[in-house]
Enzyme design. Structure first.
Site, PDB file in Angstrom:
ATOM      1  N   ASP A  33       0.842  -1.187   0.000  1.00 22.05           N
ATOM      2  CA  ASP A  33       0.000   0.000   0.000  1.00 22.05           C
ATOM      3  C   ASP A  33       0.884   1.246   0.000  1.00 22.05           C
ATOM      4  O   ASP A  33       1.649   1.455   0.942  1.00 22.05           O
ATOM      5  CB  ASP A  33      -0.896  -0.015   1.244  1.00 22.05           C
ATOM      6  CG  ASP A  33      -2.064   0.936   1.158  1.00 22.05           C
ATOM      7  OD1 ASP A  33      -1.889   2.038   0.628  1.00 22.05           O
ATOM      8  OD2 ASP A  33      -3.153   0.578   1.628  1.00 22.05           O
ATOM      9  N   ASP A  34       0.805   2.049  -1.063  1.00 16.11           N
ATOM     10  CA  ASP A  34       1.574   3.297  -1.173  1.00 16.11           C
ATOM     11  C   ASP A  34       3.063   3.060  -1.426  1.00 16.11           C
ATOM     12  O   ASP A  34       3.895   3.899  -1.053  1.00 16.11           O
ATOM     13  CB  ASP A  34       1.455   4.156   0.101  1.00 16.11           C
ATOM     14  CG  ASP A  34       0.080   4.781   0.287  1.00 16.11           C
ATOM     15  OD1 ASP A  34      -0.807   4.526  -0.534  1.00 16.11           O
ATOM     16  OD2 ASP A  34      -0.088   5.531   1.273  1.00 16.11           O
TER      17      ASP A  34
ATOM     18  N   CYS B 137      -6.085   4.435  -2.936  1.00 12.25           N
ATOM     19  CA  CYS B 137      -6.269   3.048  -2.504  1.00 12.25           C
ATOM     20  C   CYS B 137      -7.519   2.385  -3.068  1.00 12.25           C
ATOM     21  O   CYS B 137      -7.443   1.385  -3.790  1.00 12.25           O
ATOM     22  CB  CYS B 137      -6.310   2.984  -0.975  1.00 12.25           C
ATOM     23  SG  CYS B 137      -4.811   3.555  -0.153  1.00 12.25           S
TER      24      CYS B 137
ATOM     25  N   ASP C  94      -0.830  -0.748  -4.684  1.00  8.94           N
ATOM     26  CA  ASP C  94      -2.067  -0.128  -5.164  1.00  8.94           C
ATOM     27  C   ASP C  94      -1.841   1.269  -5.722  1.00  8.94           C
ATOM     28  O   ASP C  94      -2.612   1.750  -6.552  1.00  8.94           O
ATOM     29  CB  ASP C  94      -3.145  -0.113  -4.071  1.00  8.94           C
ATOM     30  CG  ASP C  94      -2.739   0.645  -2.824  1.00  8.94           C
ATOM     31  OD1 ASP C  94      -1.592   1.151  -2.759  1.00  8.94           O
ATOM     32  OD2 ASP C  94      -3.559   0.727  -1.891  1.00  8.94           O
TER      33      ASP C  94
END
Length: 570
Positions: free
Chosen positions: A36-37, A70, A314
């Site tokens: 994530d990120d 996201c 993502d």
């Protein structure tokens, strides 16, 4: 001169929703590992990703997300669609979140209908569990989903474990990444006795900031920080913050208002960005260890030869570029570029591919691998043709979308191998020539030399905004004409002349002609024809002719022909 032509065709069965398996016998297991990120740069601290996946598979060096946030990005992964088609335009209601997506028609549903055992471990879509934490989305055979907002806590979070809520504490064994890794490895081993193929999505929180969304950041910080595993805290405390030419950009006069209004970052803020960067790297160390454990479980289960592993994120993340200290939903490269690495049966080993791909391509790829049938008209293309033939270039544009969930105005944009063109809701524009300005320092949207390209990109952007299915995969309108000697049959008696033509030929800047993989010459001037010696063809054999056309509007496309030397069997 007798002419024959080949048109550029790239649509696959999977891309149009008609899946077709690519492996004989049992379809492969598919494991998707998503962070994530995560930025592409941060892969350097993940040796297991490099050794166990990249060196044994393919790295896509130009991998993008269309909507750098996201929930919209994950919805694209589950549908193969742009956000304007799946309808998730943010992380929270009313424009986005878990309840905005029709979860009854997504990738796990299609795979389950095909006979796959489907399992999810970790973060799902933002807002999942708000109204009913015991809900399990359709299509999942086994479910270990993190309940929002606790999904953003590295400790003290709650999972819905197949319909039962299980809370985890603050002790080291409860560290979220480790728990997810353990569940994934156990699940893989537990499937070993079964001939049923499985699809497993493991979604880690790292390196996303900790704490539920909306909570206060640490004292003195304008943004939240991730929490590394206790064993990794401080291990990368001396890592220097990357400072590319775009870092804390001095002259932003060419940028839209939301960037122009940002002050230069102070030394204090830069120090905070550096702290965040180091802790983001440290949080990824546990993910890298998880990769090793997951792969070990695959090997222990005896399924290594029939398991495809995909590693991605993502969205990317801003870390001081263009004065943006943190965040995403920004149409700049650090925000939209993500890792994408694959290994498995049919995947070339140790190869880097430069073709532009995007996260909407993952669902079509998995659908084709599984021999499944999509319940939606997907906008992406299966990547399997690129794995089979790494020299293929489709020439697609990718649509960029963003809303006010990010920094500033909503926007749409178009990105290809060379250009990024952006239009903001307030009327502002940007255009970057990545070939000469990879850090996006100088927008050339007002430069007369780029006026024709700007207008053409604006025209194609208008079409992409409302595209669906095949219209989202539009390629250059080109054909490959081949001229044989007068009086010859459709085969080569002597030299042949090849030419790239068609309505989009006006944009062609050069064409590299190759026979059987070897260049026979580059045509750099219109009409971009090229005479190919008969010596390039073996009499009595067929040869593959490929024309790789670079277009001045930023696209690259290949066109293919089979040239039959006279006397050969067709």
């Amino acid at each position: 001169m007798v002419l024959a032509c080949a048109t550029l065709l790239v649509a696959t069965g999977a891309a149009s929703g008609q899946g077709s398996g690519t492996t004989a016998g049992t379809p492969p297991n598919v494991i998707v590992i998503m962070t994530d990120d995560q930025t592409v740069e941060s892969l350097r601290v993940m040796p297991n990703v490099q050794h166990l996946i990249a060196e044994q598979g393919v790295t896509f060096d130009d991998s993008l997300v269309s909507f750098s946030l996201c929930c919209p990005s994950r919805a694209t992964f589950l549908t193969g669609q742009y956000a304007h088609n799946h309808g998730v335009l943010g992380n929270r209601p009313p424009t986005g979140g878990y309840y905005k997506l029709d979860n009854s028609n997504t990738l796990p549903v299609w795979l389950q209908q095909t006979g796959y055992y489907t399992a999810h471990v970790g973060k799902y879509l933002n807002s999942y569990g708000y109204f009913n934490p015991l809900e399990i989305p359709p299509g999942w055979t086994e479910w270990h989903g993190a309940i929002d907002p606790s999904a953003y806590s590295y400790f003290g979070y709650t999972l819905n474990e197949d319909g039962k809520l299980v809370s985890y504490g603050s002790d080291p064994p409860s560290y979220q990444t480790d728990v997810y890794a353990g569940k994934a490895a156990y699940l893989i081993r537990s499937r070993a006795p079964s001939p049923q193929p499985y699809f497993l999505w493991v979604a880690f929180l790292a390196p996303h900031a900790a704490s539920p969304e909306g909570s206060a950041p640490p004292p003195g910080y304008p943004f939240g920080l991730p929490v590394p595993a206790p064993r990794h805290q401080g291990t990368l405390a001396s890592e220097p913050l990357p400072t590319p030419p775009s870092f804390n950009e001095v002259d932003v006069s060419d940028k839209p208002y939301n960037i122009r209004s940002l002050p230069l970052m102070s030394d204090t803020l830069i120090g905070q960005v550096q702290d965040n960067y180091r802790q983001r790297l440290e949080s990824l160390l546990a993910v890298d260890e998880a990769i090793k454990g997951i792969w070990q479980a695959v090997e222990d289960s005896g399924d290594a030869a029939n398991t495809v592993i995909v590693f991605t994120s993502d969205n990317g993340y801003m870390q001081g570029e263009h004065r943006v200290p943190n965040g995403k939903v920004i149409p700049y490269e650090p925000s939209i570029r993500v890792p994408l690495i694959m290994r498995g049966p049919g995947v070339p080993i140790g190869r880097h591919l430069a073709q532009q791909v995007w996260n909407g391509d993952l669902a079509p790829t998995i659908v084709e691998l599984a021999g499944a049938k999509a319940g939606r008209t997907m906008d992406g293309s299966s990547l399997i043709p690129l794995l089979r033939d790494p020299g293929v270039e489709w020439g697609r544009d990718v649509l960029l979308e963003g809303t006010t969930d990010g920094l500033g105005f909503s926007f749409t944009g178009i990105r290809n191998s060379r250009f990024v063109y952006l239009e903001y809701a307030n009327g502002e524009r940007e255009l970057y020539d990545l070939k000469i300005d990879p850090y996006q320092l100088d927008s050339v949207h007002l430069n007369p030399a780029y006026a024709a390209v700007r207008d053409e990109l604006a025209r194609r952007l208008a079409a992409l905004r409302g595209c669906a299915g095949a219209s989202c995969r539009a390629v250059p309108n080109l054909r490959l004409d081949v001229g044989y000697a007068t009086g010859a049959r459709r085969c080569a008696r002597a030299d042949v002349t090849a030419r790239v033509a068609g309505p989009d030929a006006r944009w062609v800047s050069n064409v590299d002609y190759r026979v059987a993989g070897r260049s026979t010459g580059v045509a750099e001037n219109a009409p971009f024809s090229h005479r190919i010696s008969h010596l390039a063809f073996r009499r009595g054999h067929a040869a593959h002719l490929r024309a790789r056309a670079e277009l001045s509007d930023g696209r690259v496309a290949t066109l293919d022909r089979t040239i039959v030397a006279c006397g050969a069997k067709r």
